[in-house]
Enzyme design. Structure first.
Site, PDB file in Angstrom:
ATOM      1  N   ARG A  78      17.773   3.582 -38.086  1.00 36.89           N
ATOM      2  CA  ARG A  78      18.642   3.529 -36.886  1.00 36.89           C
ATOM      3  C   ARG A  78      19.859   4.430 -37.037  1.00 36.89           C
ATOM      4  O   ARG A  78      20.961   4.104 -36.586  1.00 36.89           O
ATOM      5  CB  ARG A  78      19.110   2.083 -36.595  1.00 36.89           C
ATOM      6  CG  ARG A  78      18.014   1.087 -36.403  1.00 36.89           C
ATOM      7  CD  ARG A  78      17.132   1.382 -35.184  1.00 36.89           C
ATOM      8  NE  ARG A  78      15.976   0.512 -35.215  1.00 36.89           N
ATOM      9  CZ  ARG A  78      14.839   0.858 -35.819  1.00 36.89           C
ATOM     10  NH1 ARG A  78      14.691   2.045 -36.393  1.00 36.89           N
ATOM     11  NH2 ARG A  78      13.826   0.038 -35.819  1.00 36.89           N
ATOM     12  N   SER A  90      18.751  -5.060 -30.210  1.00 41.38           N
ATOM     13  CA  SER A  90      19.321  -5.610 -31.446  1.00 41.38           C
ATOM     14  C   SER A  90      20.776  -5.169 -31.585  1.00 41.38           C
ATOM     15  O   SER A  90      21.078  -3.977 -31.529  1.00 41.38           O
ATOM     16  CB  SER A  90      18.540  -5.106 -32.659  1.00 41.38           C
ATOM     17  OG  SER A  90      17.233  -5.615 -32.606  1.00 41.38           O
ATOM     18  N   GLU A  96      24.643  -2.159 -34.618  1.00 37.00           N
ATOM     19  CA  GLU A  96      23.636  -1.137 -34.297  1.00 37.00           C
ATOM     20  C   GLU A  96      23.985  -0.534 -32.927  1.00 37.00           C
ATOM     21  O   GLU A  96      23.810   0.659 -32.688  1.00 37.00           O
ATOM     22  CB  GLU A  96      22.238  -1.779 -34.256  1.00 37.00           C
ATOM     23  CG  GLU A  96      21.133  -0.784 -33.941  1.00 37.00           C
ATOM     24  CD  GLU A  96      19.743  -1.387 -34.088  1.00 37.00           C
ATOM     25  OE1 GLU A  96      19.504  -2.195 -35.013  1.00 37.00           O
ATOM     26  OE2 GLU A  96      18.875  -1.042 -33.256  1.00 37.00           O
TER      27      GLU A  96
HETATM   28  C1  LIG Z   1      15.510  -4.760 -24.492  1.00 36.22           C
HETATM   29  C2  LIG Z   1      15.803  -3.728 -25.541  1.00 36.22           C
HETATM   30  C3  LIG Z   1      14.939  -3.570 -26.611  1.00 36.22           C
HETATM   31  C4  LIG Z   1      15.194  -2.607 -27.595  1.00 36.22           C
HETATM   32  N1  LIG Z   1      14.321  -2.463 -28.647  1.00 36.22           N
HETATM   33  C5  LIG Z   1      14.529  -1.490 -29.548  1.00 36.22           C
HETATM   34  C6  LIG Z   1      13.591  -1.281 -30.614  1.00 36.22           C
HETATM   35  O1  LIG Z   1      12.571  -1.940 -30.719  1.00 36.22           O
HETATM   36  N2  LIG Z   1      13.869  -0.304 -31.514  1.00 36.22           N
HETATM   37  C7  LIG Z   1      14.990   0.481 -31.438  1.00 36.22           C
HETATM   38  O2  LIG Z   1      15.174   1.368 -32.274  1.00 36.22           O
HETATM   39  N3  LIG Z   1      15.886   0.294 -30.439  1.00 36.22           N
HETATM   40  C8  LIG Z   1      15.693  -0.657 -29.504  1.00 36.22           C
HETATM   41  N4  LIG Z   1      16.595  -0.837 -28.496  1.00 36.22           N
HETATM   42  C9  LIG Z   1      17.822  -0.022 -28.480  1.00 36.22           C
HETATM   43  C10 LIG Z   1      17.721   1.285 -27.666  1.00 36.22           C
HETATM   44  O3  LIG Z   1      16.712   1.190 -26.705  1.00 36.22           O
HETATM   45  C11 LIG Z   1      17.461   2.496 -28.566  1.00 36.22           C
HETATM   46  O4  LIG Z   1      18.508   2.652 -29.502  1.00 36.22           O
HETATM   47  C12 LIG Z   1      17.330   3.802 -27.754  1.00 36.22           C
HETATM   48  O5  LIG Z   1      16.786   4.802 -28.583  1.00 36.22           O
HETATM   49  C13 LIG Z   1      18.644   4.301 -27.170  1.00 36.22           C
HETATM   50  O6  LIG Z   1      18.350   5.385 -26.314  1.00 36.22           O
HETATM   51  P1  LIG Z   1      19.225   5.696 -25.017  1.00 36.22           P
HETATM   52  O7  LIG Z   1      18.657   6.914 -24.368  1.00 36.22           O
HETATM   53  O8  LIG Z   1      19.355   4.505 -24.154  1.00 36.22           O
HETATM   54  O9  LIG Z   1      20.617   6.086 -25.709  1.00 36.22           O
HETATM   55  P2  LIG Z   1      22.073   5.595 -25.330  1.00 36.22           P
HETATM   56  O10 LIG Z   1      22.130   4.114 -25.493  1.00 36.22           O
HETATM   57  O11 LIG Z   1      22.497   6.155 -24.033  1.00 36.22           O
HETATM   58  O12 LIG Z   1      22.911   6.300 -26.500  1.00 36.22           O
HETATM   59  C14 LIG Z   1      22.691   5.909 -27.838  1.00 36.22           C
HETATM   60  C15 LIG Z   1      23.305   6.980 -28.758  1.00 36.22           C
HETATM   61  O13 LIG Z   1      22.558   8.196 -28.624  1.00 36.22           O
HETATM   62  C16 LIG Z   1      23.418   9.281 -28.308  1.00 36.22           C
HETATM   63  N5  LIG Z   1      22.659  10.193 -27.433  1.00 36.22           N
HETATM   64  C17 LIG Z   1      22.023   9.893 -26.285  1.00 36.22           C
HETATM   65  N6  LIG Z   1      21.399  10.981 -25.791  1.00 36.22           N
HETATM   66  C18 LIG Z   1      21.651  11.994 -26.664  1.00 36.22           C
HETATM   67  C19 LIG Z   1      21.281  13.377 -26.702  1.00 36.22           C
HETATM   68  N7  LIG Z   1      20.545  13.938 -25.745  1.00 36.22           N
HETATM   69  N8  LIG Z   1      21.733  14.115 -27.757  1.00 36.22           N
HETATM   70  C20 LIG Z   1      22.499  13.571 -28.741  1.00 36.22           C
HETATM   71  N9  LIG Z   1      22.867  12.274 -28.743  1.00 36.22           N
HETATM   72  C21 LIG Z   1      22.449  11.491 -27.716  1.00 36.22           C
HETATM   73  C22 LIG Z   1      24.610   8.635 -27.602  1.00 36.22           C
HETATM   74  O14 LIG Z   1      25.767   9.450 -27.689  1.00 36.22           O
HETATM   75  C23 LIG Z   1      24.748   7.343 -28.395  1.00 36.22           C
HETATM   76  O15 LIG Z   1      25.444   7.579 -29.605  1.00 36.22           O
HETATM   77  C24 LIG Z   1      16.355  -1.787 -27.505  1.00 36.22           C
HETATM   78  C25 LIG Z   1      17.223  -1.938 -26.405  1.00 36.22           C
HETATM   79  C26 LIG Z   1      16.948  -2.883 -25.422  1.00 36.22           C
HETATM   80  C27 LIG Z   1      17.884  -3.000 -24.251  1.00 36.22           C
END
Ligand SMILES: Cc1cc2nc3c(=O)[nH]c(=O)nc-3n(C[C@H](O)[C@H](O)[C@H](O)COP(=O)(O)OP(=O)(O)OC[C@H]3O[C@@H](n4cnc5c(N)ncnc54)[C@H](O)[C@@H]3O)c2cc1C
Length: 308
Positions: free
Chosen positions: A181, A230, A300
């Site tokens: 992560r 998480s 996280e």
């Molecule tokens: C119901 C639920 C279940 C989940 N299950 C999991 C799971 O099983 N496993 C898991 O790992 N995560 C899980 N997550 C967490 C989340 O979905 C992941 O961390 C996901 O990868 C975040 O992606 P995002 O596009 O929403 O990023 P955001 O939440 O918008 O941003 C997260 C981080 O990424 C950075 N970022 C975003 N886009 C870019 C880019 N283009 N370039 C550089 N940096 C960037 C942001 O600045 C920030 O630091 C879950 C979340 C929810 C709500």
């Protein structure tokens, strides 16, 4: 033409470069986060494509604070909002994809879940785990998203980034230093596209895996609720949810911010909780777990912005 939609015009706009993309002033981040909380981004910028983004980064004021968001599924944006410019890759350009021998290249603004249809229609497999994780592909790289025994680093070949000086570079996966992560690349790198490994696979097999993953999540995690997944990383060899439960935190609640009944490591906004309520609940859990187990949980969820 300045691609501009004005809500309440921000004075910041007058010093931003003209772009082909779109600026929004005082855009509420609560509309962009799965928790449904977060104050206004002073300016939100949706680049049209890489050239537009690169131009913006070269021409912007030197010390302008900027940050990038994806799908907002791992974010806790504070109630005072985010000063400066928040970038979101949401144009058609960032949702394009192309398959070649054993790999697929996708725009970083594509939702992970969109890969399901692509895998099924093109008789491919290997990315089923990723399709079940909320958010966009750029965010999945930054967080090294993973589940069901696989993480992004297992399938990532490389990514295209634009750095803070507006330079476009192709970076092999190993140079992004992905671990549990976590990623270790400069904060000003914006992932704009990525190439992932895929393998040939009959759609029936892909669909079976997708169904199993979906069922597992339905059984073990809250759904249709405002959450960011998480909240805390699992400490080495341990499970955060077990520590939280053992420390008597399973029923903690602060003004509608609550520990999920279904999964102790998920915090839920049950209604009108603020970001401060959610953050305070998380900090209370960290304190209690430390008192009970001597272990310090690490967030996280990514916290952004300023308190109100
Ligand atoms: C119901 C639920 C279940 C989940 N299950 C999991 C799971 O099983 N496993 C898991 O790992 N995560 C899980 N997550 C967490 C989340 O979905 C992941 O961390 C996901 O990868 C975040 O992606 P995002 O596009 O929403 O990023 P955001 O939440 O918008 O941003 C997260 C981080 O990424 C950075 N970022 C975003 N886009 C870019 C880019 N283009 N370039 C550089 N940096 C960037 C942001 O600045 C920030 O630091 C879950 C979340 C929810 C709500």
């Amino acid at each position: 033409m300045l691609g501009l939609k004005k809500k309440n015009k921000s004075s910041l706009l007058s010093i931003l470069p003209e772009v082909r993309g779109k600026y929004l002033c005082n855009e509420m981040m609560s509309k962009h986060t799965w928790f449904g909380v977060g104050g206004p981004a002073e300016v939100m910028y949706y680049p049209e494509d890489d050239d537009d983004l690169s131009w913006f980064l070269k021409a912007k004021p030197y010390n302008l604070p900027i940050c990038i968001i994806g799908g907002g599924s791992n974010l806790l944006v504070r109630d005072g909002g985010i000063p400066g410019v928040v970038i979101k890759l949401d144009s058609k350009f960032y949702k394009k994809w192309q398959i070649s021998e054993g790999e697929i290249t996708c725009g970083a603004g594509m939702r992970n879940s969109q890969l399901k249809k692509i895998l099924l229609e093109n008789k491919l497999g290997g990315l089923e785990f990723l399709t079940s994780i909320p958010g966009h592909l750029g965010g999945a790289v930054r967080t090294n998203a993973g589940c069901f025994g696989k993480e992004l680093k297992d399938v990532l070949i490389g990514a295209t980034i634009i750095n803070g000086n507006g330079e476009v570079k192709n970076i092999p996966a190993k140079d992004l230093s992905l671990s549990y992560r976590h990623s270790l690349f400069p904060d000003d790198w914006i992932i704009t596209s990525l190439t992932l490994k895929v393998n040939a696979q009959e759609p029936e097999i892909t669909q079976k895996i997708l169904d199993e993953y979906k069922q597992y999540r339905m059984n073990t995690q809250p759904h249709n609720v405002k959450t960011a997944g998480s909240t805390f990383k699992n400490p080495e060899g341990l499970r955060a949810w077990e520590l939280i439960k053992k420390s008597g935190c399973a029923e903690l609640e602060i003004n509608g911010a609550k520990v999920s009944d279904k999964h102790c490591n998920f915090l839920v906004n049950t209604g009108n909780a603020t970001a401060a309520d959610i953050e305070n609940l998380g900090e209370e859990i960290i304190k209690k777990v430390k008192e009970n187990t001597s272990i310090t949980l690490e967030w996280e969820v990514k916290k952004m912005g300023i308190a109100k």
